[in-house]
Design a protein around this motif. Structure first.
Motif, mmCIF file in Angstrom:
data_model
loop_
_atom_site.group_PDB
_atom_site.id
_atom_site.type_symbol
_atom_site.label_atom_id
_atom_site.label_comp_id
_atom_site.label_asym_id
_atom_site.label_seq_id
_atom_site.Cartn_x
_atom_site.Cartn_y
_atom_site.Cartn_z
ATOM 1 N N ASP A 143 4.908 -3.563 -5.034
ATOM 2 C CA ASP A 143 3.457 -3.756 -4.994
ATOM 3 C C ASP A 143 2.800 -2.841 -3.968
ATOM 4 O OD1 ASP A 143 3.542 -5.604 -6.993
ATOM 5 O OD2 ASP A 143 3.361 -7.360 -5.700
ATOM 6 N N MET A 144 3.439 -2.651 -2.817
ATOM 7 C CA MET A 144 2.865 -1.765 -1.798
ATOM 8 C C MET A 144 2.911 -0.309 -2.252
ATOM 9 S SD MET A 144 3.998 -3.407 1.889
ATOM 10 C CE MET A 144 5.711 -3.785 1.459
ATOM 11 N N LEU A 145 4.020 0.097 -2.864
ATOM 12 C CA LEU A 145 4.152 1.475 -3.331
ATOM 13 C C LEU A 145 3.131 1.807 -4.405
ATOM 14 C CD1 LEU A 145 8.044 1.733 -3.513
ATOM 15 C CD2 LEU A 145 6.577 3.130 -2.058
ATOM 16 N N ASN A 146 2.734 0.806 -5.182
ATOM 17 C CA ASN A 146 1.779 1.030 -6.263
ATOM 18 C C ASN A 146 0.350 0.665 -5.894
ATOM 19 O OD1 ASN A 146 3.239 1.790 -9.005
ATOM 20 N ND2 ASN A 146 4.596 0.382 -7.901
ATOM 21 N N HIS A 147 0.115 0.374 -4.609
ATOM 22 C CA HIS A 147 -1.245 0.095 -4.175
ATOM 23 C C HIS A 147 -2.069 1.378 -4.282
ATOM 24 C CE1 HIS A 147 -4.654 -0.994 -1.641
ATOM 25 N NE2 HIS A 147 -4.265 -2.258 -1.773
ATOM 26 N N PRO A 148 -3.266 1.317 -4.881
ATOM 27 C CA PRO A 148 -4.055 2.550 -5.091
ATOM 28 C C PRO A 148 -4.427 3.282 -3.817
ATOM 29 C CG PRO A 148 -5.365 0.576 -5.547
ATOM 30 C CD PRO A 148 -3.948 0.124 -5.422
ATOM 31 N N ASP A 149 -4.451 2.582 -2.687
ATOM 32 C CA ASP A 149 -4.839 3.217 -1.420
ATOM 33 C C ASP A 149 -3.653 3.466 -0.498
ATOM 34 O OD1 ASP A 149 -7.552 3.227 -2.123
ATOM 35 O OD2 ASP A 149 -7.802 1.161 -1.426
ATOM 36 N N LEU A 150 -2.438 3.445 -1.043
ATOM 37 C CA LEU A 150 -1.250 3.606 -0.202
ATOM 38 C C LEU A 150 -1.351 4.832 0.698
ATOM 39 C CD1 LEU A 150 1.710 2.912 0.587
ATOM 40 C CD2 LEU A 150 2.433 4.342 -1.348
ATOM 41 N N VAL A 200 13.048 2.669 -6.370
ATOM 42 C CA VAL A 200 12.174 2.016 -5.385
ATOM 43 C C VAL A 200 12.648 2.328 -3.975
ATOM 44 C CG1 VAL A 200 11.357 -0.214 -4.508
ATOM 45 C CG2 VAL A 200 11.489 0.182 -6.973
ATOM 46 N N MET A 201 13.960 2.258 -3.750
ATOM 47 C CA MET A 201 14.498 2.588 -2.428
ATOM 48 C C MET A 201 14.154 4.022 -2.036
ATOM 49 S SD MET A 201 16.041 0.372 -0.523
ATOM 50 C CE MET A 201 17.123 1.374 0.483
ATOM 51 N N LYS A 202 14.277 4.936 -2.984
ATOM 52 C CA LYS A 202 13.950 6.331 -2.702
ATOM 53 C C LYS A 202 12.482 6.479 -2.308
ATOM 54 C CE LYS A 202 17.422 8.429 -5.757
ATOM 55 N NZ LYS A 202 17.623 9.211 -7.012
ATOM 56 N N ASP A 203 11.599 5.774 -3.017
ATOM 57 C CA ASP A 203 10.168 5.860 -2.717
ATOM 58 C C ASP A 203 9.826 5.214 -1.375
ATOM 59 O OD1 ASP A 203 9.601 7.242 -5.003
ATOM 60 O OD2 ASP A 203 8.895 5.510 -6.144
ATOM 61 N N VAL A 204 10.518 4.129 -1.023
ATOM 62 C CA VAL A 204 10.293 3.494 0.277
ATOM 63 C C VAL A 204 10.641 4.471 1.400
ATOM 64 C CG1 VAL A 204 11.171 1.715 1.843
ATOM 65 C CG2 VAL A 204 10.545 1.112 -0.498
ATOM 66 N N ILE A 205 11.711 5.211 1.209
ATOM 67 C CA ILE A 205 12.137 6.182 2.215
ATOM 68 C C ILE A 205 11.143 7.338 2.330
ATOM 69 C CG2 ILE A 205 13.898 7.929 2.742
ATOM 70 C CD1 ILE A 205 15.969 5.949 1.588
ATOM 71 N N THR A 206 10.707 7.867 1.188
ATOM 72 C CA THR A 206 9.871 9.069 1.213
ATOM 73 C C THR A 206 8.379 8.784 1.349
ATOM 74 O OG1 THR A 206 9.788 9.096 -1.214
ATOM 75 C CG2 THR A 206 11.537 10.365 -0.142
ATOM 76 N N ALA A 237 12.988 -5.788 -23.045
ATOM 77 C CA ALA A 237 12.503 -5.198 -21.794
ATOM 78 C C ALA A 237 11.052 -5.605 -21.585
ATOM 79 C CB ALA A 237 12.626 -3.683 -21.841
ATOM 80 N N CYS A 238 10.796 -6.263 -20.469
ATOM 81 C CA CYS A 238 9.437 -6.687 -20.117
ATOM 82 C C CYS A 238 8.918 -5.744 -19.038
ATOM 83 C CB CYS A 238 9.440 -8.126 -19.608
ATOM 84 S SG CYS A 238 10.135 -9.281 -20.813
ATOM 85 N N ILE A 239 7.910 -4.969 -19.377
ATOM 86 C CA ILE A 239 7.493 -3.862 -18.530
ATOM 87 C C ILE A 239 6.087 -4.052 -17.989
ATOM 88 C CG2 ILE A 239 6.916 -1.394 -18.551
ATOM 89 C CD1 ILE A 239 9.224 -0.997 -20.507
ATOM 90 N N GLU A 240 5.955 -3.816 -16.691
ATOM 91 C CA GLU A 240 4.651 -3.763 -16.039
ATOM 92 C C GLU A 240 4.359 -2.289 -15.774
ATOM 93 O OE1 GLU A 240 2.366 -5.469 -12.042
ATOM 94 O OE2 GLU A 240 4.503 -5.853 -12.354
ATOM 95 N N LEU A 241 3.288 -1.798 -16.378
ATOM 96 C CA LEU A 241 2.945 -0.380 -16.257
ATOM 97 C C LEU A 241 2.177 -0.103 -14.973
ATOM 98 C CD1 LEU A 241 1.754 0.331 -19.919
ATOM 99 C CD2 LEU A 241 3.900 1.080 -18.875
ATOM 100 N N LYS A 242 2.227 1.140 -14.544
ATOM 101 C CA LYS A 242 1.430 1.568 -13.406
ATOM 102 C C LYS A 242 -0.054 1.540 -13.767
ATOM 103 C CE LYS A 242 5.048 4.463 -11.359
ATOM 104 N NZ LYS A 242 5.465 5.834 -10.976
ATOM 105 N N ASP A 251 -2.206 -5.184 0.493
ATOM 106 C CA ASP A 251 -3.198 -4.471 1.306
ATOM 107 C C ASP A 251 -3.202 -4.948 2.746
ATOM 108 O OD1 ASP A 251 -4.112 -6.911 0.359
ATOM 109 O OD2 ASP A 251 -6.204 -6.291 0.282
ATOM 110 N N LEU A 252 -3.078 -6.264 2.948
ATOM 111 C CA LEU A 252 -3.062 -6.794 4.314
ATOM 112 C C LEU A 252 -1.791 -6.376 5.054
ATOM 113 C CD1 LEU A 252 -4.528 -10.396 3.901
ATOM 114 C CD2 LEU A 252 -5.682 -8.315 4.668
ATOM 115 N N THR A 253 -0.684 -6.279 4.325
ATOM 116 C CA THR A 253 0.560 -5.838 4.949
ATOM 117 C C THR A 253 0.455 -4.382 5.391
ATOM 118 O OG1 THR A 253 1.844 -7.379 3.594
ATOM 119 C CG2 THR A 253 3.049 -5.569 4.629
#
Length: 306
Positions: A48-55, A77-83, A239-244, A25-27
Motif C-alpha cells: 500500500d505504501m509503495l503504491n501510494h500516489p504521493d510516495l 515487493v522486497m526489491k521495491d522496498v529496498i530501492t 487469480a484475484c488481482i488488484e490493479l495499480k 499516508d500517515l505512516t
C-alpha cells in the motif's frame, strides 16, 4: 510528533505509532517528520505504501532498515522496498503464533538475493527440518513440510490436547503446515501453505509461484491465487488481482502473460479483478475468505472437488 501519531522513547530509542490503525499516508508522513530509521510491517502494508500516489513526495532518506513478516513477501515487493523506500538493510522474519516470535530471519548484511527470496537463517537454540508425506527428512533443495523445535515452541493449545497432538510430536517437533525448501547454506524459502496447495488434475500447484510471476506484471499491484472446485480436474486456478491506480486490464491479457511465464497446468483459468482483499486486524490476507467469495462469484458452490 505528527498529528495522529504517538512516540514512545525508551533507552534512547523512539518507537513511533503513526495512527491507531494502519494508514499508508500517515505512516509515510510519520517516517518523514520523525526521521525514522526502521519500519516494521506485513507485506500488505508495504504494498500500500509503495503504491501510494504521493510516495515520491515523502522524504524517506533516514530509513535504512526494518522488518517484514506475517506472511510471505513477494520478491518484487522486497526489491521495491529496498530501492524506492531506501530500506537497503531490510530483513524478513518468519514465525507463527505457536512459535513466537520468529524461528528464521535474515540479517542486515545477508546477501540481497537471499533477503528478497528467503526468510533467512535459523535462529539460535532452534532446530528445523523439512519432511515428506511419510515424515522422512528430505535433502536440501527439496520441498516438504517445515518442522521446528526449540524454546519458541508453545507448550500447548489451551484446553485442547487433541489439537496439540496434531501439531506437536512427543519429541516436541512442531509441524508448521508451511511448505519450505532449505538450501545448502541454510537459507529457508517458504513455497506455500499445505492447505493452500491447489491439486489440479493430480498436479500440485503452489499459489506462491504464480503470485511471484504476476507481481512482475507492470499493471499488477497485488495478487492472491486460490483454488476453486472443478468438475473434471478437481480444482482450478483463480487469480484475484488488484490493479495499480489508473490502469486497466483484461482477464485475457493476464492469462496470455501467464502462458509466457508458466507451465500450461499452472496458468489460471479464472482471473478476477478486485478492489481489496479481506484482511485480519493485523493486515494479513484471509485466503480462505477469498476462496469462499470466488466460489460464490463464479457460481461453483455445487461442485465438490475430489
Amino acid at each position: 510528533m505528527v498529528l495522529g501519531s504517538l512516540s514512545l522513547c525508551m533507552h534512547g530509542a523512539c518507537v513511533v505509532f503513526p495512527a491507531a490503525s494502519f494508514k499508508p499516508d500517515l505512516t509515510l508522513q510519520a517516517v518523514q517528520d520523525e526521521k525514522c530509521t526502521s519500519l516494521y510491517g506485513v507485506p500488505t502494508m508495504f504494498i500500500d505504501m509503495l503504491n501510494h500516489p504521493d510516495l515520491n513526495n515523502y522524504n524517506l532518506s533516514t530509513l535504512y532498515t526494518g522488518l517484514m513478516g506475517g506472511s510471505p513477501c513477494p520478491i518484487e515487493v522486497m526489491k521495491d522496498v529496498i530501492t524506492k523506500m531506501n530500506m537497503t538493510e531490510v530483513i524478513v522474519g518468519y514465525g507463527l503464533t505457536e512459535t513466537s516470535p520468529v524461528t528464521f530471519s535474515s540479517y542486515r548484511d545477508s546477501p540481497i538475493e537471499k533477503r528478497v527470496s528467503t526468510v533467512g537463517l535459523l535462529g539460535s537454540h532452534v532446530e528445523a527440518k523439512v519432511i515428506n508425506e511419510n515424515g522422512d527428512i528430505v535433502r536440501t533443495g527439496v520441498s516438504g513440510e517445515l518442522c521446528t523445535r526449540g524454546y519458541t515452541t508453545m507448550l500447548c493449545y489451551w484446553g485442547d490436547p487433541d489439537k496439540t497432538a496434531e501439531v506437536i510430536s512427543q519429541s516436541r517437533w512442531f509441524r508448521t503446515g508451511d511448505i519450505a525448501v532449505i538450501d545448502d547454506e541454510g537459507y529457508c524459502k517458504i513455497v506455500g501453505r499445505i492447505k493452500d496447495v491447489i491439486i489440479r488434475g493430480g498436479e500440485n500447484v503452489y499459489p506462491t509461484e504464480i503470485e511471484q510471476i504476476l507481481y512482475q506484471h507492470p499493471k499488477v499491484k497485488n495478487v492472491q491465487v486460490v483454488g476453486v472446485p472443478d468438475k473434471r480436474l478437481g480444482e482450478e486456478i483463480c487469480a484475484c488481482i488488484e490493479l495499480k491506480s489508473g490502469v486497466t486490464s483484461t482477464a485475457d491479457e493476464i492469462i496470455q502473460y501467464c502462458r509466457q511465464q508458466l507451465a500450461r497446468f499452472k496458468v489460471p483459468k479464472y482471473v478476477e479483478f478486485v478492489d481489496h482483499y479481506p484482511l485480519t486486524v493485523s493486515g494479513k490476507v484471509m485466503k480462505f475468505k477469498i476462496r469462499e467469495d470466488m466460489v460464490q462469484k463464479l457460481g461453483l458452490q455445487h461442485i465438490h472437488p475430489y
